[in-house]
Motif scaffolding. Structure first.
Motif, PDB file in Angstrom:
ATOM      1  N   PRO A  87      41.226  33.905  46.915  1.00  0.00           N
ATOM      2  CA  PRO A  87      40.969  35.308  47.249  1.00  0.00           C
ATOM      3  C   PRO A  87      41.820  36.323  46.492  1.00  0.00           C
ATOM      4  O   PRO A  87      41.469  37.493  46.444  1.00  0.00           O
ATOM      5  CB  PRO A  87      41.318  35.357  48.733  1.00  0.00           C
ATOM      6  N   THR A  88      42.932  35.878  45.924  1.00  0.00           N
ATOM      7  CA  THR A  88      43.875  36.885  45.414  1.00  0.00           C
ATOM      8  C   THR A  88      44.025  36.906  43.891  1.00  0.00           C
ATOM      9  O   THR A  88      43.472  37.764  43.220  1.00  0.00           O
ATOM     10  CB  THR A  88      45.261  36.687  46.049  1.00  0.00           C
ATOM     11  N   ILE A  89      44.752  35.941  43.344  1.00  0.00           N
ATOM     12  CA  ILE A  89      45.106  35.982  41.925  1.00  0.00           C
ATOM     13  C   ILE A  89      43.949  35.631  40.998  1.00  0.00           C
ATOM     14  O   ILE A  89      43.742  36.298  39.971  1.00  0.00           O
ATOM     15  CB  ILE A  89      46.262  34.999  41.645  1.00  0.00           C
ATOM     16  N   CYS A  90      43.197  34.577  41.349  1.00  0.00           N
ATOM     17  CA  CYS A  90      42.175  34.063  40.423  1.00  0.00           C
ATOM     18  C   CYS A  90      41.112  35.079  40.030  1.00  0.00           C
ATOM     19  O   CYS A  90      40.711  35.113  38.866  1.00  0.00           O
ATOM     20  CB  CYS A  90      41.481  32.833  40.988  1.00  0.00           C
ATOM     21  N   PRO A  91      40.614  35.902  40.964  1.00  0.00           N
ATOM     22  CA  PRO A  91      39.615  36.873  40.514  1.00  0.00           C
ATOM     23  C   PRO A  91      40.135  37.755  39.386  1.00  0.00           C
ATOM     24  O   PRO A  91      39.416  38.051  38.435  1.00  0.00           O
ATOM     25  CB  PRO A  91      39.324  37.691  41.776  1.00  0.00           C
ATOM     26  N   LYS A  92      41.396  38.144  39.472  1.00  0.00           N
ATOM     27  CA  LYS A  92      41.985  38.963  38.407  1.00  0.00           C
ATOM     28  C   LYS A  92      42.073  38.174  37.116  1.00  0.00           C
ATOM     29  O   LYS A  92      41.746  38.665  36.037  1.00  0.00           O
ATOM     30  CB  LYS A  92      43.392  39.405  38.794  1.00  0.00           C
ATOM     31  N   MET A  93      42.539  36.896  37.222  1.00  0.00           N
ATOM     32  CA  MET A  93      42.670  36.052  36.039  1.00  0.00           C
ATOM     33  C   MET A  93      41.321  35.845  35.385  1.00  0.00           C
ATOM     34  O   MET A  93      41.183  35.892  34.169  1.00  0.00           O
ATOM     35  CB  MET A  93      43.204  34.671  36.422  1.00  0.00           C
TER      36      MET A  93
ATOM     37  N   CYS B  54      41.331  44.951  47.341  1.00  0.00           N
ATOM     38  CA  CYS B  54      39.903  44.832  47.036  1.00  0.00           C
ATOM     39  C   CYS B  54      39.648  44.812  45.531  1.00  0.00           C
ATOM     40  O   CYS B  54      38.693  44.191  45.063  1.00  0.00           O
ATOM     41  CB  CYS B  54      39.115  45.996  47.637  1.00  0.00           C
ATOM     42  N   GLY B  55      40.533  45.520  44.796  1.00  0.00           N
ATOM     43  CA  GLY B  55      40.316  45.678  43.359  1.00  0.00           C
ATOM     44  C   GLY B  55      40.381  44.381  42.589  1.00  0.00           C
ATOM     45  O   GLY B  55      39.820  44.287  41.506  1.00  0.00           O
ATOM     46  N   ASN B  56      41.065  43.347  43.162  1.00  0.00           N
ATOM     47  CA  ASN B  56      41.153  42.098  42.411  1.00  0.00           C
ATOM     48  C   ASN B  56      39.781  41.488  42.157  1.00  0.00           C
ATOM     49  O   ASN B  56      39.550  40.881  41.123  1.00  0.00           O
ATOM     50  CB  ASN B  56      42.093  41.100  43.097  1.00  0.00           C
ATOM     51  N   CYS B  57      38.850  41.658  43.107  1.00  0.00           N
ATOM     52  CA  CYS B  57      37.495  41.147  42.899  1.00  0.00           C
ATOM     53  C   CYS B  57      36.537  42.249  42.442  1.00  0.00           C
ATOM     54  O   CYS B  57      35.807  42.080  41.473  1.00  0.00           O
ATOM     55  CB  CYS B  57      36.944  40.524  44.183  1.00  0.00           C
ATOM     56  N   HIS B  58      36.585  43.368  43.141  1.00  0.00           N
ATOM     57  CA  HIS B  58      35.618  44.433  42.849  1.00  0.00           C
ATOM     58  C   HIS B  58      36.053  45.310  41.687  1.00  0.00           C
ATOM     59  O   HIS B  58      35.279  46.152  41.231  1.00  0.00           O
ATOM     60  CB  HIS B  58      35.386  45.296  44.099  1.00  0.00           C
TER      61      HIS B  58
END
Lengths: 217, 152
Positions: A87-93, B54-58
């Protein structure tokens, strides 16, 4: 302005310029532990530097291809560790790696190797679906799964990243967002914070430098 | 410099400054908002919380990530009624969600640590920045959705 002051200014400018250009000409460091090994050549004692190298590995990617060190023979690649339900770091990576992918996908000498640290959930089918959703091809970007212990071992010992199960961490796994740049000799040439855009910019500038070092451009 | 030129330059600068101050992230008409003080507070808090949670995904600009995470900017999901939107922001989402003709299937995790104040600030920020008009979402409205969210 007096002639003398102009001269000082010119010298200063020249020094600054040479400092700056020197920095960008330096080859990328070789990271990790080094060993000096003594040897005798023609009766003379010399030293070889043995650099830290990525260990042998064998994993399976989203298209069911076996991926080993041989897959990256003569190429450079960027490695990272993630899991699809992170939920946290991977989406950014992943958002940052998509930028790297977009820039280098037509270069056959640049690859991305993402290891899942949750192989129980992230099967080949799950990884294929995930890669499709990201709109990326396994020709360039391999999402691999395999034996959990082997993945953790190579993550921690070879790539020197934190990757382990942790029930208190968001998603259940503790890991950092490091992206590791590996050269054709399996040596680490850079570690970047995949969650920071400007560090990934640095990676995108280092990739052509590394390619040039091996005449791969 | 002659007086006319100076005046024109100052007017031009004022025009530019006014225009850029309008591009404050939410370029909608705020005139319908009655409690402007709370609205402004929520926009500031909401932006911080949005970027942190929220910004990490969206993404910070609301553009989402390919077909993995849906966009908020120009998203037809924000055309839904307020309760439906707040249910997702507060409770997350399991299963499929169609946004702008693309079906997204990763689901959205719920963040149990966000308080009603956090959620009202995030909702205010998201709707006012990415939706069609500025909206102040109150903490009461956040509390009132409990029991009204059927598909979790």
């Amino acid at each position: 302005m007096l002639r003398l002051e102009k001269l000082y200014l010119a010298i200063l400018a020249l020094l600054l310029f040479s400092c700056l250009s020197k920095k960008s000409d330096e080859p990328l460091q070789i990271l990790g532990s080094k060993k000096l090994v003594a040897k005798t050549v023609n009766g003379e004692k010399t030293y070889d530097t043995i650099y830290h190298k990525i260990a042998d590995f064998s994993f399976i990617d989203q298209d069911s291809n076996i991926v080993t060190n041989k897959t990256f023979d003569g190429k450079i690649y960027i490695a990272d560790f993630f899991f699809t339900t992170c939920p946290t770091i991977c989406p950014k990576m992943n958002a940052q790696l998509v930028r790297v992918y977009d820039k280098f996908k037509d270069d056959p000498n640049v690859k991305i190797l993402s290891h899942t640290i949750d192989p129980a959930h992230d099967t080949v089918a799950v990884l294929r679906h995930f890669a499709n959703r990201l709109g990326v091809s396994s020709k360039t970007w391999h999402f691999v799964t395999g034996d959990q212990d082997k993945i953790y071992e190579i993550g921690q010992n070879s790539y020197m990243v934190t990757a382990m199960e942790d029930k208190t961490a968001p998603g259940g796994f503790l890991h950092n967002g490091a992206l590791i740049l590996v050269d054709p000799e399996r040596r680490i040439r850079g570690i970047y914070d995949g969650t920071k855009e400007d560090d990934v910019n640095r990676l995108m500038n280092d990739i052509p430098k590394l390619l040039a070092e091996y005449g791969l451009q | 410099m002659d007086y006319n030129k100076a005046l024109t330059f100052i007017l031009f600068l004022t025009f530019i400054i006014t225009c850029t101050s309008c591009l404050n992230g939410h370029n909608h008409d705020d005139s319908e908002i009655k409690d402007k003080k709370t609205f402004n507070q929520y926009m500031v808090l909401g932006e911080q919380l949005y970027k942190a949670n929220c910004g990490n995904c969206h993404q910070d600009d609301g553009s989402g990530l390919r077909r993995l995470y849906p966009p908020l900017k120009n998203s037809d999901f924000l055309d839904n009624n307020l309760t439906k939107i707040l249910c997702v922001i507060c409770n997350g989402k399991k299963g499929d969600l169609k946004v702008n003709d693309v079906t997204f299937d990763q689901g959205m995790p719920v963040n149990e640590q966000l308080t009603p104040l956090d959620l009202s600030a995030i909702s205010t920020y998201v709707l006012s920045t990415f939706g069609k008009k500025s909206v102040l979402v109150t903490q009461d409205e956040i509390r009132n959705i409990s029991g009204k969210c059927n598909d979790k």
